[in-house]
Design a protein around this motif. Structure first.
Motif, PDB file in Angstrom:
ATOM      1  N   VAL A 235       0.854  -1.195   0.000  1.00  0.00           N
ATOM      2  CA  VAL A 235       0.000   0.000   0.000  1.00  0.00           C
ATOM      3  C   VAL A 235       0.880   1.231   0.000  1.00  0.00           C
ATOM      4  O   VAL A 235       1.814   1.341   0.814  1.00  0.00           O
ATOM      5  CB  VAL A 235      -0.934   0.012   1.232  1.00  0.00           C
ATOM      6  CG1 VAL A 235      -1.802   1.277   1.216  1.00  0.00           C
ATOM      7  CG2 VAL A 235      -1.804  -1.232   1.261  1.00  0.00           C
ATOM      8  N   TYR A 236       0.575   2.173  -0.900  1.00  0.00           N
ATOM      9  CA  TYR A 236       1.329   3.423  -0.948  1.00  0.00           C
ATOM     10  C   TYR A 236       0.359   4.561  -1.246  1.00  0.00           C
ATOM     11  O   TYR A 236      -0.358   4.546  -2.250  1.00  0.00           O
ATOM     12  CB  TYR A 236       2.411   3.383  -2.023  1.00  0.00           C
ATOM     13  CG  TYR A 236       3.084   4.731  -2.219  1.00  0.00           C
ATOM     14  CD1 TYR A 236       3.980   5.211  -1.259  1.00  0.00           C
ATOM     15  CD2 TYR A 236       2.812   5.508  -3.337  1.00  0.00           C
ATOM     16  CE1 TYR A 236       4.593   6.455  -1.419  1.00  0.00           C
ATOM     17  CE2 TYR A 236       3.424   6.751  -3.500  1.00  0.00           C
ATOM     18  CZ  TYR A 236       4.301   7.216  -2.542  1.00  0.00           C
ATOM     19  OH  TYR A 236       4.895   8.441  -2.709  1.00  0.00           O
ATOM     20  N   PHE A 237       0.354   5.563  -0.346  1.00  0.00           N
ATOM     21  CA  PHE A 237      -0.439   6.769  -0.532  1.00  0.00           C
ATOM     22  C   PHE A 237       0.502   7.962  -0.529  1.00  0.00           C
ATOM     23  O   PHE A 237       1.231   8.184   0.444  1.00  0.00           O
ATOM     24  CB  PHE A 237      -1.484   6.932   0.573  1.00  0.00           C
ATOM     25  CG  PHE A 237      -2.526   5.834   0.594  1.00  0.00           C
ATOM     26  CD1 PHE A 237      -3.147   5.436  -0.577  1.00  0.00           C
ATOM     27  CD2 PHE A 237      -2.869   5.202   1.786  1.00  0.00           C
ATOM     28  CE1 PHE A 237      -4.101   4.428  -0.564  1.00  0.00           C
ATOM     29  CE2 PHE A 237      -3.816   4.204   1.809  1.00  0.00           C
ATOM     30  CZ  PHE A 237      -4.429   3.803   0.625  1.00  0.00           C
ATOM     31  N   SER A 238       0.522   8.733  -1.605  1.00  0.00           N
ATOM     32  CA  SER A 238       1.439   9.856  -1.742  1.00  0.00           C
ATOM     33  C   SER A 238       1.137  10.946  -0.711  1.00  0.00           C
ATOM     34  O   SER A 238      -0.026  11.257  -0.429  1.00  0.00           O
ATOM     35  CB  SER A 238       1.343  10.447  -3.153  1.00  0.00           C
ATOM     36  OG  SER A 238       2.102  11.633  -3.254  1.00  0.00           O
ATOM     37  N   ASP A 239       2.195  11.554  -0.170  1.00  0.00           N
ATOM     38  CA  ASP A 239       2.049  12.656   0.774  1.00  0.00           C
ATOM     39  C   ASP A 239       1.513  13.922   0.110  1.00  0.00           C
ATOM     40  O   ASP A 239       1.086  14.860   0.800  1.00  0.00           O
ATOM     41  CB  ASP A 239       3.401  12.973   1.431  1.00  0.00           C
ATOM     42  CG  ASP A 239       3.884  11.848   2.335  1.00  0.00           C
ATOM     43  OD1 ASP A 239       3.024  11.075   2.814  1.00  0.00           O
ATOM     44  OD2 ASP A 239       5.106  11.741   2.545  1.00  0.00           O
ATOM     45  N   ILE A 270      -1.973  -1.551  -3.831  1.00  0.00           N
ATOM     46  CA  ILE A 270      -2.862  -0.388  -3.829  1.00  0.00           C
ATOM     47  C   ILE A 270      -1.994   0.857  -3.720  1.00  0.00           C
ATOM     48  O   ILE A 270      -1.106   0.933  -2.867  1.00  0.00           O
ATOM     49  CB  ILE A 270      -3.845  -0.441  -2.639  1.00  0.00           C
ATOM     50  CG1 ILE A 270      -4.730  -1.685  -2.741  1.00  0.00           C
ATOM     51  CG2 ILE A 270      -4.694   0.829  -2.587  1.00  0.00           C
ATOM     52  CD1 ILE A 270      -5.561  -1.938  -1.503  1.00  0.00           C
ATOM     53  N   GLU A 271      -2.262   1.840  -4.593  1.00  0.00           N
ATOM     54  CA  GLU A 271      -1.502   3.079  -4.512  1.00  0.00           C
ATOM     55  C   GLU A 271      -2.359   4.250  -4.984  1.00  0.00           C
ATOM     56  O   GLU A 271      -3.254   4.094  -5.824  1.00  0.00           O
ATOM     57  CB  GLU A 271      -0.216   3.004  -5.330  1.00  0.00           C
ATOM     58  CG  GLU A 271      -0.407   2.846  -6.821  1.00  0.00           C
ATOM     59  CD  GLU A 271       0.924   2.878  -7.570  1.00  0.00           C
ATOM     60  OE1 GLU A 271       1.914   3.356  -6.991  1.00  0.00           O
ATOM     61  OE2 GLU A 271       0.964   2.443  -8.734  1.00  0.00           O
ATOM     62  N   ALA A 272      -2.081   5.410  -4.414  1.00  0.00           N
ATOM     63  CA  ALA A 272      -2.766   6.651  -4.786  1.00  0.00           C
ATOM     64  C   ALA A 272      -1.715   7.731  -4.976  1.00  0.00           C
ATOM     65  O   ALA A 272      -0.870   7.951  -4.089  1.00  0.00           O
ATOM     66  CB  ALA A 272      -3.768   7.052  -3.714  1.00  0.00           C
ATOM     67  N   LEU A 273      -1.749   8.405  -6.134  1.00  0.00           N
ATOM     68  CA  LEU A 273      -0.739   9.408  -6.482  1.00  0.00           C
ATOM     69  C   LEU A 273      -1.433  10.676  -6.953  1.00  0.00           C
ATOM     70  O   LEU A 273      -2.626  10.682  -7.289  1.00  0.00           O
ATOM     71  CB  LEU A 273       0.172   8.888  -7.599  1.00  0.00           C
ATOM     72  CG  LEU A 273       0.814   7.511  -7.411  1.00  0.00           C
ATOM     73  CD1 LEU A 273       1.456   7.065  -8.723  1.00  0.00           C
ATOM     74  CD2 LEU A 273       1.842   7.543  -6.288  1.00  0.00           C
ATOM     75  N   LEU A 274      -0.653  11.748  -6.994  1.00  0.00           N
ATOM     76  CA  LEU A 274      -1.092  12.998  -7.592  1.00  0.00           C
ATOM     77  C   LEU A 274      -0.221  13.269  -8.802  1.00  0.00           C
ATOM     78  O   LEU A 274       0.987  13.488  -8.669  1.00  0.00           O
ATOM     79  CB  LEU A 274      -0.981  14.149  -6.586  1.00  0.00           C
ATOM     80  CG  LEU A 274      -1.488  15.517  -7.084  1.00  0.00           C
ATOM     81  CD1 LEU A 274      -2.989  15.462  -7.352  1.00  0.00           C
ATOM     82  CD2 LEU A 274      -1.170  16.618  -6.082  1.00  0.00           C
ATOM     83  N   SER A 328      -6.249  -5.579 -12.644  1.00  0.00           N
ATOM     84  CA  SER A 328      -5.924  -4.241 -12.130  1.00  0.00           C
ATOM     85  C   SER A 328      -6.937  -3.236 -12.661  1.00  0.00           C
ATOM     86  O   SER A 328      -7.530  -3.425 -13.729  1.00  0.00           O
ATOM     87  CB  SER A 328      -4.511  -3.831 -12.538  1.00  0.00           C
ATOM     88  OG  SER A 328      -4.410  -3.691 -13.948  1.00  0.00           O
ATOM     89  N   VAL A 329      -7.101  -2.170 -11.896  1.00  0.00           N
ATOM     90  CA  VAL A 329      -7.994  -1.089 -12.295  1.00  0.00           C
ATOM     91  C   VAL A 329      -7.311   0.225 -11.950  1.00  0.00           C
ATOM     92  O   VAL A 329      -6.663   0.352 -10.903  1.00  0.00           O
ATOM     93  CB  VAL A 329      -9.366  -1.194 -11.582  1.00  0.00           C
ATOM     94  CG1 VAL A 329      -9.208  -1.173 -10.071  1.00  0.00           C
ATOM     95  CG2 VAL A 329     -10.309  -0.100 -12.036  1.00  0.00           C
ATOM     96  N   THR A 330      -7.432   1.205 -12.851  1.00  0.00           N
ATOM     97  CA  THR A 330      -6.827   2.524 -12.657  1.00  0.00           C
ATOM     98  C   THR A 330      -7.898   3.599 -12.814  1.00  0.00           C
ATOM     99  O   THR A 330      -8.571   3.670 -13.835  1.00  0.00           O
ATOM    100  CB  THR A 330      -5.692   2.771 -13.673  1.00  0.00           C
ATOM    101  OG1 THR A 330      -4.707   1.760 -13.542  1.00  0.00           O
ATOM    102  CG2 THR A 330      -5.060   4.135 -13.434  1.00  0.00           C
ATOM    103  N   LEU A 331      -8.034   4.398 -11.776  1.00  0.00           N
ATOM    104  CA  LEU A 331      -9.009   5.480 -11.767  1.00  0.00           C
ATOM    105  C   LEU A 331      -8.265   6.819 -11.728  1.00  0.00           C
ATOM    106  O   LEU A 331      -7.395   7.013 -10.878  1.00  0.00           O
ATOM    107  CB  LEU A 331      -9.943   5.353 -10.556  1.00  0.00           C
ATOM    108  CG  LEU A 331     -10.894   6.526 -10.318  1.00  0.00           C
ATOM    109  CD1 LEU A 331     -11.849   6.720 -11.480  1.00  0.00           C
ATOM    110  CD2 LEU A 331     -11.646   6.336  -9.001  1.00  0.00           C
TER     111      LEU A 331
END
Length: 335
Positions: A235-239, A270-274, A328-331
């Motif tokens: 899991v990685y969520f960008s700061d 799972i990851e979320a980036l900007l 995989s899914v990319t939103l």
């Protein structure tokens, strides 16, 4: 000028224009000058025109309000308005002409029936067109409000569809923990209550993205409790994702599906980036050798696609990649 003042000032001003037109036409025909008459005659005629103008005005406005609720043809409506105009002229202007100057001549009859008729029909046609435009605008606003209410209802329905599956998984976890670790089961219930509080009580339209990530992080922690110890979870969520506004509970179904259908090599990423002003969220999981068939509906992608279409029209993309051993899914959402 407000509407109430207009209703009281317009009739006498309009009546003065009509009176001036009648007098000028009559003077041309009779070769006279009305301003050379005794002032009391002119004053009497002007005062009468002022009073009668209110009668014309309010009768025509009454007729307009009455006819707005019907589908009568415009030609019949104008004929009815002409009838009322001529009726008022007969019982007000004609007696006035009969008792001033040299009586009611033929040109007086023509002018008193024709000129007020043309003026007040023009007024009625303008008022009728303005009323229909206003009514059409109000109906359009009502239609838009109905559509907005329908969309809000649909959004609430789609959002609520996520809850049953989420509750089932959480309660199932607590059920098995009660036999092995009661204190842990209590902590799980506390975490579950926090998650439900976010879903049930945070009803603002958008939330800062970091709150959505906190919710996902808590959900992932709850899922860890019930998953097999062999699960490899990354899991990685960008700061950089802090205060950007997003609509809540859009990411949860993607995470739910990753946990629900993970198998085979048993890993989840799972990851979320900007990136370039977009929230980019990716969820991937290994698939079992015999993949489970994902049915439409419930918390499926079709519901998510529909909600995204309502909330982010033209400002999102949702892509899936179904491989033999992984899904995989990319939103991507503009934030």
């Amino acid at each position: 000028m407000n509407g109430k003042r207009w209703r009281w000032l317009f009739p006498p001003l309009y009546g003065l224009c009509i009176y001036a037109s009648i007098r000028l036409v009559n003077d041309v025909i009779s070769d006279t000058r009305f301003w050379e008459r005794h002032w009391s005659i002119n004053a009497w005629e002007i005062a009468t025109c002022f009073t009668v103008s209110y009668v014309y005005f309010f009768v025509l406005m009454w007729l307009l309000r009455k006819r707005l609720s019907t589908t009568r043809p415009a030609s019949r409506e104008l004929l009815e308005a002409a009838f009322y105009i001529e009726l008022i002229s007969t019982f007000t202007l004609m007696p006035l002409a009969a008792f001033t100057d040299d009586g009611c001549q033929w040109y007086d009859v023509v002018n008193l029936y024709l000129i007020p008729l043309l003026y007040w029909l023009l007024f009625y046609a303008f008022a009728r067109g303005n009323a229909w435009v206003r009514k059409s605008y109000e109906q359009q606003l009502l239609i838009e409000q109905i559509n907005n209410d329908r969309l809000q209802t649909e959004l609430r329905f789609l959002k609520a569809q996520y809850h049953p599956h989420f509750l089932f998984n959480a309660l199932n976890t607590v059920y098995f923990q009660m036999d092995d670790d009661v204190p842990q089961a209590k902590r799980t219930i506390t975490s579950l209550s926090d998650l439900l509080r976010y879903q049930l009580y945070d009803r603002q339209q958008t939330v800062p993205v970091h709150r959505e990530i906190q919710h996902l992080d808590a959900y992932i922690g709850l899922q860890r409790e019930r998953m097999n110890a062999h699960l490899r979870l990354e899991v990685y969520f960008s700061d950089q994702l802090r205060d950007q506004p997003v609509y809540p509970l859009l990411l949860l179904p993607l995470v739910e599906n990753a946990f629900k259908y993970a198998g085979g090599d048993y890993w989840i990423k799972i990851e979320a980036l900007l990136e370039n002003g977009q929230l980019v969220f990716k969820a991937a999981n290994a698939k079992p050798p015999i993949a489970t068939v994902v049915k439409d509906g419930g918390i499926g992608l079709e519901n998510l696609r529909r909600r995204l279409a309502l909330l982010y029209p033209g400002r999102h993309s949702l892509e899936t990649d179904d491989q033999p051993n992984a899904y995989s899914v990319t939103l991507k959402i503009d934030v």
